[in-house]
Design a protein around this motif. Structure first.
Motif, PDB file in Angstrom:
ATOM      1  N   GLU A 164       0.786  -1.429   0.275  1.00 28.66           N
ATOM      2  CA  GLU A 164      -0.260   0.196  -0.339  1.00 28.66           C
ATOM      3  C   GLU A 164       0.728   1.362  -0.080  1.00 28.66           C
ATOM      4  OE1 GLU A 164      -2.367  -0.595   3.531  1.00 28.66           O
ATOM      5  OE2 GLU A 164      -3.464  -2.098   3.091  1.00 28.66           O
ATOM      6  N   TYR A 165       0.428   2.495  -0.501  1.00 28.22           N
ATOM      7  CA  TYR A 165       1.148   3.182  -0.625  1.00 28.22           C
ATOM      8  C   TYR A 165       0.520   4.528   0.192  1.00 28.22           C
ATOM      9  CZ  TYR A 165       4.912   1.717  -3.896  1.00 28.22           C
ATOM     10  OH  TYR A 165       6.140   1.296  -4.537  1.00 28.22           O
ATOM     11  N   ASN A 166       0.591   5.619   0.227  1.00 28.88           N
ATOM     12  CA  ASN A 166       0.447   7.191   1.126  1.00 28.88           C
ATOM     13  C   ASN A 166      -1.158   5.919   2.232  1.00 28.88           C
ATOM     14  OD1 ASN A 166       1.106   8.029  -0.754  1.00 28.88           O
ATOM     15  ND2 ASN A 166      -0.537   8.412  -2.527  1.00 28.88           N
TER      16      ASN A 166
ATOM     17  N   SER B 185      -1.381  -3.679 -18.381  1.00 26.11           N
ATOM     18  CA  SER B 185      -1.122  -2.172 -18.518  1.00 26.11           C
ATOM     19  C   SER B 185      -0.379  -1.719 -17.437  1.00 26.11           C
ATOM     20  CB  SER B 185      -2.163  -1.921 -18.283  1.00 26.11           C
ATOM     21  OG  SER B 185      -3.263  -2.314 -17.902  1.00 26.11           O
ATOM     22  N   SER B 186      -0.328   0.116 -17.827  1.00 33.04           N
ATOM     23  CA  SER B 186       0.369   0.765 -16.865  1.00 33.04           C
ATOM     24  C   SER B 186       0.029   0.936 -15.746  1.00 33.04           C
ATOM     25  CB  SER B 186       0.223   2.005 -17.970  1.00 33.04           C
ATOM     26  OG  SER B 186       1.263   3.319 -16.734  1.00 33.04           O
ATOM     27  N   GLY B 187       0.691   1.064 -14.856  1.00 39.23           N
ATOM     28  CA  GLY B 187       0.385   1.111 -13.227  1.00 39.23           C
ATOM     29  C   GLY B 187      -0.629  -0.581 -12.690  1.00 39.23           C
ATOM     30  N   SER B 188      -0.273  -1.260 -13.193  1.00 38.36           N
ATOM     31  CA  SER B 188      -1.303  -2.861 -12.766  1.00 38.36           C
ATOM     32  C   SER B 188      -0.243  -2.861 -12.056  1.00 38.36           C
ATOM     33  CB  SER B 188      -1.351  -3.445 -14.144  1.00 38.36           C
ATOM     34  OG  SER B 188      -0.024  -3.740 -14.266  1.00 38.36           O
ATOM     35  N   GLY B 189       1.025  -2.783 -11.560  1.00 44.93           N
ATOM     36  CA  GLY B 189       1.755  -3.603  -9.839  1.00 44.93           C
ATOM     37  C   GLY B 189       3.283  -3.607 -10.207  1.00 44.93           C
ATOM     38  N   LYS B 190       2.932  -3.704 -11.917  1.00 53.00           N
ATOM     39  CA  LYS B 190       4.694  -5.333 -12.405  1.00 53.00           C
ATOM     40  C   LYS B 190       5.532  -4.767 -11.365  1.00 53.00           C
ATOM     41  CE  LYS B 190       3.995  -3.544 -16.501  1.00 53.00           C
ATOM     42  NZ  LYS B 190       2.545  -2.700 -15.680  1.00 53.00           N
ATOM     43  N   SER B 191       6.189  -3.440 -11.426  1.00 58.26           N
ATOM     44  CA  SER B 191       7.114  -2.497 -11.122  1.00 58.26           C
ATOM     45  C   SER B 191       7.125  -3.191  -9.280  1.00 58.26           C
ATOM     46  CB  SER B 191       7.746  -1.212 -11.024  1.00 58.26           C
ATOM     47  OG  SER B 191       7.761  -0.954 -12.713  1.00 58.26           O
ATOM     48  N   THR B 192       6.730  -2.903  -9.154  1.00 57.73           N
ATOM     49  CA  THR B 192       5.943  -2.659  -7.851  1.00 57.73           C
ATOM     50  C   THR B 192       6.588  -4.242  -7.523  1.00 57.73           C
ATOM     51  OG1 THR B 192       4.980  -0.980  -7.318  1.00 57.73           O
ATOM     52  CG2 THR B 192       4.341  -2.529  -5.985  1.00 57.73           C
ATOM     53  N   MET B 193       5.551  -5.295  -7.839  1.00 59.08           N
ATOM     54  CA  MET B 193       6.004  -6.673  -7.073  1.00 59.08           C
ATOM     55  C   MET B 193       7.333  -7.050  -7.626  1.00 59.08           C
ATOM     56  SD  MET B 193       4.017  -9.762  -7.009  1.00 59.08           S
ATOM     57  CE  MET B 193       5.479  -9.768  -6.027  1.00 59.08           C
TER      58      MET B 193
HETATM   59  N1  LIG Z   1       5.817   5.542  -4.383  1.00 59.89           N
HETATM   60  C1  LIG Z   1       4.243   5.846  -4.676  1.00 59.89           C
HETATM   61  N2  LIG Z   1       3.873   6.451  -4.739  1.00 59.89           N
HETATM   62  C2  LIG Z   1       2.451   6.323  -4.180  1.00 59.89           C
HETATM   63  N3  LIG Z   1       2.195   5.184  -5.232  1.00 59.89           N
HETATM   64  C3  LIG Z   1       2.679   4.738  -6.110  1.00 59.89           C
HETATM   65  C4  LIG Z   1       3.991   4.654  -6.086  1.00 59.89           C
HETATM   66  N4  LIG Z   1       4.800   3.539  -6.401  1.00 59.89           N
HETATM   67  C5  LIG Z   1       3.657   3.301  -6.989  1.00 59.89           C
HETATM   68  N5  LIG Z   1       2.549   3.620  -7.510  1.00 59.89           N
HETATM   69  C6  LIG Z   1       1.095   3.099  -7.796  1.00 59.89           C
HETATM   70  O1  LIG Z   1       0.855   1.891  -7.557  1.00 59.89           O
HETATM   71  C7  LIG Z   1      -0.015   1.304  -8.472  1.00 59.89           C
HETATM   72  C8  LIG Z   1       1.255   0.779  -9.548  1.00 59.89           C
HETATM   73  O2  LIG Z   1       2.474   1.193  -9.796  1.00 59.89           O
HETATM   74  P1  LIG Z   1       4.053   0.100 -10.320  1.00 59.89           P
HETATM   75  O3  LIG Z   1       4.888   1.355 -11.067  1.00 59.89           O
HETATM   76  O4  LIG Z   1       4.149  -1.086 -10.163  1.00 59.89           O
HETATM   77  O5  LIG Z   1       2.486   0.277 -12.037  1.00 59.89           O
HETATM   78  P2  LIG Z   1       3.250  -0.778 -13.383  1.00 59.89           P
HETATM   79  O6  LIG Z   1       2.443  -1.368 -13.904  1.00 59.89           O
HETATM   80  O7  LIG Z   1       5.004  -0.953 -13.188  1.00 59.89           O
HETATM   81  O8  LIG Z   1       3.264   0.671 -14.269  1.00 59.89           O
HETATM   82  P3  LIG Z   1       4.468   0.918 -15.412  1.00 59.89           P
HETATM   83  O9  LIG Z   1       3.843   0.006 -16.168  1.00 59.89           O
HETATM   84  O10 LIG Z   1       3.413   2.270 -16.197  1.00 59.89           O
HETATM   85  O11 LIG Z   1       5.478   0.945 -14.887  1.00 59.89           O
HETATM   86  C9  LIG Z   1      -0.225   3.017  -9.403  1.00 59.89           C
HETATM   87  O12 LIG Z   1      -1.451   2.700  -9.359  1.00 59.89           O
HETATM   88  C10 LIG Z   1       1.050   3.566  -9.059  1.00 59.89           C
HETATM   89  O13 LIG Z   1       0.567   5.072  -8.793  1.00 59.89           O
END
Ligand SMILES: Nc1ncnc2c1ncn2[C@@H]1O[C@H](COP(=O)(O)OP(=O)(O)OP(=O)(O)O)[C@@H](O)[C@H]1O
Ligand SMILES: [Mg+2]
Lengths: 248, 229
Positions: A16-18, A43-51
């Motif tokens: 979770e953020y914020n 797709s963008s914002g789906s959480g791939k990077s976070t994972m």
């Molecule tokens: N440091 C942060 N603070 C707040 N929200 C964040 C933070 N990092 C990521 N998020 C949110 O978490 C969600 C997942 O982000 P993430 O970067 O994992 O997506 P992604 O699948 O890698 O997208 P992309 O293809 O654009 O790289 C998004 O809604 C993003 O806005």
């Protein structure tokens, strides 16, 4: 229980953020076996990077466990630095150290962490640079290199640590189209050599060709995980079908 | 105003007192500024570290200190230190120069800490991530990766701080510590001329800060060239 073939096991990870306003990961579980190449799409914002960034604790999960070699990295008593050595990471924007030469970039961590002597690290660096045909750039600074060269150096810098797994976060997204292939070729070679890899990518062709397994993420969840053939040719989840209709 | 007379007076004053202005005054002014920035940088670094620390009370103390200093006039701080320090520390009794120097250092430390903090934070977060993902510790990342790059942002700003302090030391002349403005007051007392010594001091301040800021611009350009290599 854990087979000795299993390298990474992610259990119910939530991020979770914020203070819970944003749920980037909403209960994700997956395993990565040794020698396996896993591609993560979505797709963008789906959480791939976070994972991906949770795997080496660049992001600390809000809850859940990440076992690497059987050790729970989310445990506060674990010295994460010792485990990160074994997990190479490659970023979209390369993140080479601009104040160091190519060779210094490669030698820095192995030498400072006392994994190799200077001579050993240099020999290893030369061997790796030779392999990617950039030995003559050893004493250049990163700003003298093209994007494709920078990314290949970044991969080599991670390889110099002799990691057990390589994590890639959209390694070709910041590259000019004509440079994408030199990076993908190197990654393909790595996969063939048996390196365990987790790759977040928008290159569907690469995922289909190189990955043993493809994971589809949406809204912070893993909605489908399958062999590339099944996932791309016979998608089950409607969100995945929708996603594929847009990108393929 | 009779410009011809003023002009003659300036020339006369200059010929008689040039060493007071240029040597004695500037010596005090520049050495006080250098002393201030030097110790200000050391203390400022520590405050910056506190402000970025993981321990909340350290962060709060540093933040309150910085905001207090930046939120009150320097002249008031000088008065406060000038009168309070000898009371607190008997050793500083009748050591005006030291009291003023300490006040300037405490003031500068707050500004320098912000310079250092923003210089560090201006380094791309990806640099930290790359270093940490290689298994490097926080401190190793700081010394090997972040600081060498932050110096390029910090050094020019620190030199500009030196220029600012050079001018700010004039406030310290309230306490007759020997700087350029003090010389103005002394010459004024000896000659009963008010305007002319001020013009001479203004010219000296201007020439010195002008040259210094040109040097900083040169330094800045060289540092940026270092980036491109
Ligand atoms: N440091 C942060 N603070 C707040 N929200 C964040 C933070 N990092 C990521 N998020 C949110 O978490 C969600 C997942 O982000 P993430 O970067 O994992 O997506 P992604 O699948 O890698 O997208 P992309 O293809 O654009 O790289 C998004 O809604 C993003 O806005
Ligand atoms: Mg991403």
């Amino acid at each position: 229980m854990a087979t000795n073939n299993e390298l990474i096991r992610v259990v119910d990870v939530v991020k979770e953020y914020n203070k819970g306003e944003v749920k980037a990961l909403n209960g994700c579980s997956l395993t990565v076996n040794r020698g396996e190449v896993v591609a993560i799409v979505g797709s963008s914002g789906s959480g791939k990077s976070t994972m991906l960034r949770c795997l080496n604790m660049l992001e600390v999960p809000t809850s859940g466990h990440i076992y690497f070699d059987g050790v729970d990295l989310a445990d506060k008593n674990v010295d994460i630095n010792l485990h990160r050595r074994k997990m190479g990471m490659v970023f979209q924007h390369f993140n080479l150290f601009p104040h160091k030469t190519v060779m210094q970039n490669i030698m820095l961590a192995p030498v400072h962490l006392k994994l190799k002597t200077k001579a050993e690290a240099r020999a290893k660096g030369e061997e790796l640079l030779k392999r990617i045909g950039l030995l003559e750039k050893a004493n250049e600074y990163p700003n003298m290199l093209s994007g494709g060269q920078k990314q290949r150096i970044a991969i080599v810098r991670a390889l110099a640590m002799e990691p057990e797994v390589m994590l890639f976060d959209e390694p070709t997204s910041a590259l000019d189209p004509e440079m994408v292939n030199e990076v993908l070729d190197l990654m393909r070679d790595l996969a063939k050599a048996g390196m365990t890899m987790v790759v977040v990518t928008h290159e569907m062709g690469f995922a289909r060709e190189v990955a043993d397994r493809v994971i589809f993420m949406d809204g912070g969840q893993i909605l489908e995980s399958n062999t590339p053939e099944k996932l791309f040719d016979h998608p089950q989840n409607p969100r995945l079908k929708d996603f594929l209709s847009k990108v393929l | 105003m009779n410009f011809a007379v003023i002009g003659q007076n300036i020339v006369k004053l200059w010929l008689k007192y040039w060493d007071k202005f240029l040597i004695t005054g500037m010596e005090y002014t520049l050495s006080l500024a250098a002393l201030t920035v030097f110790f200000g940088a050391i203390i400022g670094s520590m405050i910056a570290l506190m402000r970025m620390s993981k321990i909340p009370p350290l962060r709060w103390i540093a933040a309150v200190y910085t905001e207090l200093i930046r939120g009150t006039p320097m002249l008031l701080q000088l008065y406060l230190f000038y009168f309070a320090l000898p009371q607190l520390i008997p050793f500083l009794n009748r050591k005006q120069y030291l009291c003023v120097a300490i006040a300037l250092i405490c003031n500068s430390a707050a500004y320098v800490s912000e310079i250092i903090r923003s210089g560090i934070q201006a380094v791309d977060i990806g640099q930290t991530e790359a270093a940490r993902s290689l298994g490097m510790s926080k401190s190793l990342t700081m010394t090997e990766i972040i600081l060498p790059q932050a110096v390029k942002n910090i050094l020019p700003a620190l030199c500009n701080e030196f220029i600012m302090i050079t001018k700010d030391t004039s406030l310290a002349s309230t306490f007759f510590i020997g700087d350029l403005m003090t010389q103005v007051l002394l010459v004024k007392g000896a000659t009963y001329l008010t305007f002319e010594p001020l013009v001479i001091a203004a010219a000296i301040y201007f020439v010195v800060t002008f040259i210094l800021s040109k040097l900083v611009a040169l330094l800045e350009r060289r540092m940026r060239r270092g980036d491109i290599r």
